[in-house]
Design a protein around this motif. Structure first.
Motif, PDB file in Angstrom:
ATOM      1  N   ALA A  58      38.756 -55.639  88.978  1.00  0.00           N
ATOM      2  CA  ALA A  58      38.765 -54.201  88.718  1.00  0.00           C
ATOM      3  C   ALA A  58      37.674 -53.863  87.712  1.00  0.00           C
ATOM      4  O   ALA A  58      37.320 -54.687  86.860  1.00  0.00           O
ATOM      5  CB  ALA A  58      40.123 -53.749  88.187  1.00  0.00           C
ATOM      6  N   ILE A  59      37.162 -52.655  87.818  1.00  0.00           N
ATOM      7  CA  ILE A  59      36.171 -52.148  86.868  1.00  0.00           C
ATOM      8  C   ILE A  59      36.640 -50.799  86.358  1.00  0.00           C
ATOM      9  O   ILE A  59      36.889 -49.871  87.148  1.00  0.00           O
ATOM     10  CB  ILE A  59      34.781 -52.010  87.509  1.00  0.00           C
ATOM     11  N   LEU A  60      36.790 -50.701  85.049  1.00  0.00           N
ATOM     12  CA  LEU A  60      37.190 -49.464  84.379  1.00  0.00           C
ATOM     13  C   LEU A  60      35.969 -48.867  83.698  1.00  0.00           C
ATOM     14  O   LEU A  60      35.314 -49.529  82.899  1.00  0.00           O
ATOM     15  CB  LEU A  60      38.270 -49.754  83.339  1.00  0.00           C
ATOM     16  N   GLU A  61      35.655 -47.614  84.030  1.00  0.00           N
ATOM     17  CA  GLU A  61      34.553 -46.911  83.386  1.00  0.00           C
ATOM     18  C   GLU A  61      35.117 -45.647  82.744  1.00  0.00           C
ATOM     19  O   GLU A  61      35.428 -44.684  83.436  1.00  0.00           O
ATOM     20  CB  GLU A  61      33.463 -46.565  84.397  1.00  0.00           C
ATOM     21  N   GLU A  62      35.310 -45.707  81.419  1.00  0.00           N
ATOM     22  CA  GLU A  62      35.995 -44.649  80.671  1.00  0.00           C
ATOM     23  C   GLU A  62      37.379 -44.409  81.267  1.00  0.00           C
ATOM     24  O   GLU A  62      38.242 -45.263  81.183  1.00  0.00           O
ATOM     25  CB  GLU A  62      35.162 -43.372  80.621  1.00  0.00           C
ATOM     26  N   GLU A  63      37.612 -43.288  81.960  1.00  0.00           N
ATOM     27  CA  GLU A  63      38.919 -43.029  82.552  1.00  0.00           C
ATOM     28  C   GLU A  63      38.944 -43.247  84.068  1.00  0.00           C
ATOM     29  O   GLU A  63      39.956 -42.979  84.717  1.00  0.00           O
ATOM     30  CB  GLU A  63      39.352 -41.594  82.257  1.00  0.00           C
ATOM     31  N   PHE A  70      46.018 -44.918  76.202  1.00  0.00           N
ATOM     32  CA  PHE A  70      46.913 -43.960  76.843  1.00  0.00           C
ATOM     33  C   PHE A  70      46.301 -43.330  78.094  1.00  0.00           C
ATOM     34  O   PHE A  70      46.964 -42.564  78.778  1.00  0.00           O
ATOM     35  CB  PHE A  70      47.317 -42.868  75.851  1.00  0.00           C
ATOM     36  N   HIS A  71      45.048 -43.636  78.385  1.00  0.00           N
ATOM     37  CA  HIS A  71      44.448 -43.129  79.615  1.00  0.00           C
ATOM     38  C   HIS A  71      45.170 -43.742  80.818  1.00  0.00           C
ATOM     39  O   HIS A  71      45.489 -44.934  80.828  1.00  0.00           O
ATOM     40  CB  HIS A  71      42.964 -43.471  79.676  1.00  0.00           C
ATOM     41  N   GLU A  72      45.420 -42.945  81.822  1.00  0.00           N
ATOM     42  CA  GLU A  72      46.189 -43.404  82.980  1.00  0.00           C
ATOM     43  C   GLU A  72      45.565 -44.641  83.615  1.00  0.00           C
ATOM     44  O   GLU A  72      46.270 -45.589  83.992  1.00  0.00           O
ATOM     45  CB  GLU A  72      46.284 -42.273  84.007  1.00  0.00           C
ATOM     46  N   HIS A  98      42.790 -34.917  74.487  1.00  0.00           N
ATOM     47  CA  HIS A  98      43.977 -35.290  75.257  1.00  0.00           C
ATOM     48  C   HIS A  98      44.543 -36.647  74.841  1.00  0.00           C
ATOM     49  O   HIS A  98      45.760 -36.824  74.752  1.00  0.00           O
ATOM     50  CB  HIS A  98      43.650 -35.292  76.756  1.00  0.00           C
ATOM     51  N   GLY A  99      43.672 -37.618  74.595  1.00  0.00           N
ATOM     52  CA  GLY A  99      44.139 -38.939  74.182  1.00  0.00           C
ATOM     53  C   GLY A  99      44.814 -38.912  72.826  1.00  0.00           C
ATOM     54  O   GLY A  99      45.830 -39.584  72.609  1.00  0.00           O
ATOM     55  N   ALA A 136      41.537 -43.612  95.411  1.00  0.00           N
ATOM     56  CA  ALA A 136      41.233 -42.210  95.728  1.00  0.00           C
ATOM     57  C   ALA A 136      41.337 -41.305  94.500  1.00  0.00           C
ATOM     58  O   ALA A 136      40.481 -40.455  94.261  1.00  0.00           O
ATOM     59  CB  ALA A 136      42.168 -41.715  96.826  1.00  0.00           C
ATOM     60  N   LYS A 137      42.372 -41.510  93.706  1.00  0.00           N
ATOM     61  CA  LYS A 137      42.610 -40.615  92.569  1.00  0.00           C
ATOM     62  C   LYS A 137      41.741 -40.915  91.372  1.00  0.00           C
ATOM     63  O   LYS A 137      41.291 -39.993  90.667  1.00  0.00           O
ATOM     64  CB  LYS A 137      44.083 -40.678  92.157  1.00  0.00           C
ATOM     65  N   TYR A 138      41.498 -42.191  91.100  1.00  0.00           N
ATOM     66  CA  TYR A 138      40.876 -42.558  89.833  1.00  0.00           C
ATOM     67  C   TYR A 138      39.420 -42.988  89.934  1.00  0.00           C
ATOM     68  O   TYR A 138      38.832 -43.421  88.946  1.00  0.00           O
ATOM     69  CB  TYR A 138      41.695 -43.676  89.165  1.00  0.00           C
ATOM     70  N   SER A 139      38.817 -42.838  91.099  1.00  0.00           N
ATOM     71  CA  SER A 139      37.419 -43.254  91.237  1.00  0.00           C
ATOM     72  C   SER A 139      36.477 -42.381  90.418  1.00  0.00           C
ATOM     73  O   SER A 139      35.391 -42.812  90.027  1.00  0.00           O
ATOM     74  CB  SER A 139      36.991 -43.237  92.705  1.00  0.00           C
ATOM     75  N   ASP A 140      36.893 -41.146  90.143  1.00  0.00           N
ATOM     76  CA  ASP A 140      36.059 -40.240  89.341  1.00  0.00           C
ATOM     77  C   ASP A 140      36.972 -39.326  88.528  1.00  0.00           C
ATOM     78  O   ASP A 140      36.962 -38.119  88.681  1.00  0.00           O
ATOM     79  CB  ASP A 140      35.136 -39.429  90.246  1.00  0.00           C
TER      80      ASP A 140
END
Length: 351
Positions: free
Chosen positions: A256-261, A128-130, A301-302, A280-284
């Motif tokens: 793509a690389i996903l690190e947690e959220e 459910f993480h964006e 939250h999850g 821009a939004k999801y890099s950190d």
């Protein structure tokens, strides 16, 4: 969301506090009661959360204010209370990861829930993480082209004191496994969600840095996917100081690389307008500590998203996103990894 859904929690350990916090932040739901085999622990949890405490499961399940039950007991103790909840015909049952520690025990729960008309859902809140949903959408839209390789990395740290602090930590009976079944299962679930069916797996497991545990603290697995792509899983609880779980997806048209959220890398041959915004939004981006070195640093939250999905599924008369069958898939894959390592052979799946 409709009003009036009452939640009850079975098991009042650390993870139950995250369930309670998530429910408190929901609209149209309230935490009603808890039950635990340990009466003192149940009473303490109830006092802290302003709810009713039950010392026997029959009285707990007879409470007419409870519509939905969540189970937060040790992993190998999910089956028995789950069957009791199903027998009581509550509206829905939500079980912490893993659904159970073997596919056989998972199937007992799934079949009983189907037979008795009880909605069953597992907790894999990372879905459910964006950021995870953005990646899944890109996969479904074939933006990666032909995916060649996928990697799941769970390089966490758990001290010897963590395993020594509770008698069942690191036991096969209650944990079902170590770095994969306990700590790594969220990343493995995401990998399986992203990848689709697995064709076969070959693996090695070891206990490298911890004492007095029956399960692995280190594991590596090589997967062949039905799509033709290859994948790897690396899991350990012996990587100080602990790193956020990481999933890498590489294809002929993008990676793509996903690190947690957070999305640490996001590039495609055919750039879209939203790609720069995603970077821009999801890099950190984060709402959770990830639990890499601290089991309590996972956030609520999850869980809230999982619970809301179940409530909405009840209202809309549909299946929840994470059905019992979906929650079973990660257990099936981990079970195959253990079998491959123990028998020193490649394990094939019947898809």
């Amino acid at each position: 969301m409709a009003k009036g859904f009452g939640f009850g929690i079975i098991g009042t350990g650390v993870i139950a506090s995250f369930h309670a916090e998530a429910i408190k932040h929901m609209d149209g739901a309230s935490l009603v009661a808890c039950y635990d085999l340990n009466p003192l622990r149940a009473d303490d949890f109830a006092t802290r959360n302003g709810i009713k405490s039950y010392h026997d499961i029959s009285s707990f399940l007879a409470d007419s204010e409870i519509d939905i039950v969540t189970i937060t007991t040790p992993s190998g103790a999910h089956l028995e209370p789950a069957l009791e909840v199903i027998k009581a015909r509550k509206k829905a049952l939500i079980i912490e990861k893993p659904l159970e520690i073997t596919t056989e025990r998972c199937d007992e729960i799934i079949n009983a829930a189907r037979k008795n008309g009880v909605m069953l859902s597992g907790i894999f809140q990372s879905r459910f993480h964006e950021a995870a949903r953005i990646i899944k959408k890109a996969i479904d839209e074939n933006r990666f082209g032909k995916i060649s390789i996928m990697d799941a990395q769970i390089k966490w740290f758990r001290s010897q004191e963590y395993y020594d602090s509770v008698a069942w930590h690191g036991t096969k009976k209650m944990d079902g496994g170590g770095a994969l079944m306990n700590q790594g299962i969220h990343a493995i679930d995401l990998l399986r969600w992203f990848s689709g069916p697995v064709k076969d797996v070959s693996a090695k497991i070891a206990t490298v840095a911890h004492e007095r545990i029956e399960v692995e603290d280190t594991a590596v697995a090589s997967l062949t996917l039905e799509s033709g792509a290859l994948a790897t899983i690396e899991g350990t609880t012996a990587a100080y100081p602990g790193f956020l779980k990481r999933i890498e997806i590489c294809g002929s048209e993008g990676s793509a690389i996903l690190e947690e959220e957070s999305i640490k890398f996001w590039h495609f041959k055919e750039e879209r307008e939203e790609d720069a915004l995603i970077r821009a939004k999801y890099s950190d981006f984060t709402t959770t500590g990830g639990g890499a070195s601290d089991p309590s640093a996972i956030g609520w939250h999850g869980h809230k998203s999982v619970f809301e999905d179940v409530v909405n599924a009840l209202i809309e008369n549909r299946e929840p996103e994470i059905t019992g069958e979906e929650a079973r898939k990660a257990v099936e894959l981990i079970e195959a990894i253990y079998k491959s390592a123990n028998e020193n052979r490649t394990i094939s799946f019947k898809n």
